[in-house]
Scaffold this active site. Sequence first.
Site, PDB file in Angstrom:
ATOM      1  N   HIS A 130       6.706  68.890 -28.520  1.00 25.57           N
ATOM      2  CA  HIS A 130       7.837  68.892 -27.437  1.00 25.57           C
ATOM      3  C   HIS A 130       7.600  67.400 -26.859  1.00 25.57           C
ATOM      4  O   HIS A 130       9.452  67.229 -26.158  1.00 25.57           O
ATOM      5  CB  HIS A 130       7.527  69.970 -26.993  1.00 25.57           C
ATOM      6  CG  HIS A 130       8.055  71.317 -26.740  1.00 25.57           C
ATOM      7  ND1 HIS A 130       7.728  72.153 -26.502  1.00 25.57           N
ATOM      8  CD2 HIS A 130       8.596  71.751 -28.070  1.00 25.57           C
ATOM      9  CE1 HIS A 130       7.850  73.235 -26.687  1.00 25.57           C
ATOM     10  NE2 HIS A 130       8.587  72.796 -27.605  1.00 25.57           N
ATOM     11  N   LYS A 370       2.401  78.350 -30.915  1.00 27.20           N
ATOM     12  CA  LYS A 370       3.943  77.272 -31.584  1.00 27.20           C
ATOM     13  C   LYS A 370       3.270  76.071 -31.060  1.00 27.20           C
ATOM     14  O   LYS A 370       4.320  75.581 -31.541  1.00 27.20           O
ATOM     15  CB  LYS A 370       5.040  77.811 -31.018  1.00 27.20           C
ATOM     16  CG  LYS A 370       5.761  78.950 -31.187  1.00 27.20           C
ATOM     17  CD  LYS A 370       6.722  79.420 -30.303  1.00 27.20           C
ATOM     18  CE  LYS A 370       6.771  81.346 -30.236  1.00 27.20           C
ATOM     19  NZ  LYS A 370       7.939  81.586 -29.716  1.00 27.20           N
ATOM     20  N   PHE A 371       2.110  75.412 -30.238  1.00 22.47           N
ATOM     21  CA  PHE A 371       1.806  74.878 -30.971  1.00 22.47           C
ATOM     22  C   PHE A 371       2.797  72.968 -30.037  1.00 22.47           C
ATOM     23  O   PHE A 371       2.777  71.984 -30.549  1.00 22.47           O
ATOM     24  CB  PHE A 371       1.262  73.653 -31.882  1.00 22.47           C
ATOM     25  CG  PHE A 371       0.839  74.933 -32.455  1.00 22.47           C
ATOM     26  CD1 PHE A 371      -0.552  74.817 -31.888  1.00 22.47           C
ATOM     27  CD2 PHE A 371       0.324  75.093 -33.770  1.00 22.47           C
ATOM     28  CE1 PHE A 371      -1.196  76.167 -32.918  1.00 22.47           C
ATOM     29  CE2 PHE A 371       0.322  76.515 -34.639  1.00 22.47           C
ATOM     30  CZ  PHE A 371      -0.420  76.435 -33.973  1.00 22.47           C
ATOM     31  N   CYS A 372       3.314  73.760 -29.274  1.00 23.60           N
ATOM     32  CA  CYS A 372       4.370  72.505 -28.264  1.00 23.60           C
ATOM     33  C   CYS A 372       5.397  72.469 -29.277  1.00 23.60           C
ATOM     34  O   CYS A 372       5.670  70.865 -28.832  1.00 23.60           O
ATOM     35  CB  CYS A 372       3.628  71.258 -27.392  1.00 23.60           C
ATOM     36  SG  CYS A 372       2.988  72.102 -26.064  1.00 23.60           S
ATOM     37  N   ALA A 373       5.723  73.214 -30.777  1.00 31.09           N
ATOM     38  CA  ALA A 373       6.798  72.768 -31.567  1.00 31.09           C
ATOM     39  C   ALA A 373       7.282  73.693 -31.619  1.00 31.09           C
ATOM     40  O   ALA A 373       7.561  73.954 -32.977  1.00 31.09           O
ATOM     41  CB  ALA A 373       5.971  72.507 -32.580  1.00 31.09           C
TER      42      ALA A 373
END
Length: 454
Positions: A130, A370-373
Amino acid sequence: MTAVLPARPAAAASTQPLPRLIGAELEVPLVTGDRVRYANLDLAASAPALAGVADHVTELLPFYASVHRGAGYASQVCTAVLEQARETVGRFVGARGDDVVVFTRNTTDALNLLAGCVPGRVLRLDVEHHANLISWRTGRVLPAAPTVAQTLADLRAALAAEPTALLAVTGASNVTGEILPLAEITAIAHAAGARVVVDAAQLAPHRRIDIAGAGIDYLALSGHKLYAPYGAGALVGRRDWLDDATPYLAGGGAVRAVAVPNASGVSEVTWAAAPHRHEAGTPNVLGAAALAQACRCLDAVLDDALDHERALLARLETGLAAVPGVRTLNVWPDATDRVAVASFVVDGYPAGLVAAVLSAEHGIGVRDGKFCAHPLLARLAGTADGCAVRASLGLSTSTSDVDRLVEGVRALVADGPGWDYAVVDGRWTPVPDPRPADPLGVGLTGLLAPGCGG
């Protein structure tokens, strides 16, 4: 694996073991009442400090003082440390002689700073973290193609289709670890009149980077990913955009002169050149010193660490592939290199439950979610909630850590959880959880307890 970065000369070959990390021998409790050495496989989120970094900060602490305009000896020492840190970070990433190193809080901060300097549209792929996806103020998000070759062709076409000032790409995916061919990407962008910024948060701890050799225009990195968790990151790159842009923050240190406000209350300000133009306020001297020391320590061992991590990543992938119902996530089957990051899903088990079981029953730290993705996980995960589990390896990872993770996943698939779990406040949690909730005693009363110097 084929190299995707131009080679930057390595430091003298290391004959020493990989450097020690603070907390490498940490023991943690299990729900069974046992204690085990913590297997930290969450280094892509934040890495512990190198012992050499912690020692360097401790050595500097007695000299800590404000910088640049202090006549005192301690102030002069800290000023020298700060400015030498710029040179060290620049050398570590192979910067050009006229590049600027701006100290920031982290990669996200660095990319947001650059976003205020870009004189035009920004193109990026939908696989980005992100920080490199939503920080840009204008431009286009391009879906990544199923292969690297087609993705490069799509980038070339998109850059030719409309004027673009900047192409923003990940150095290494924080979800899959895959690395795009950066030198080829910069050549494509430059041919179209665009510059390139690389989000190197995941790349810098694992690979030698050569900004000059690859033609990279800007690069952002974080100390807390680079074994220097002291609150500093950096933006490294070309001066002109940084000198022309409105300062990131307005305040002391970013100006050369300020006139008395006029009748309308407006002050005439002469801004400093970069990097100081974008570093208003008292800088994080200790963070910058820690980041520079981490660069020195890593520069001596990155080649040894690469062999270490590639062997462990291969062991991890082979082990997970042998467990029924486990699927590892990848974007590009033709990617030729990747850092030591592996995300996976386990059929029938929410990612949060898998992570909770690995922690509570095996003493393993991984990341789930979601691992900032989010756009990338929506594409790859194939799960109801779009979440996965991520294991990330580094200097402190051992063969036994990898084997413990594989065995923990295998046991979960074969026998199910060995404890009861429920979702509490949005997170999967052991029920009951007998592990100490406040092992450091730093609750509200602990914060006010004696023993902190006053």
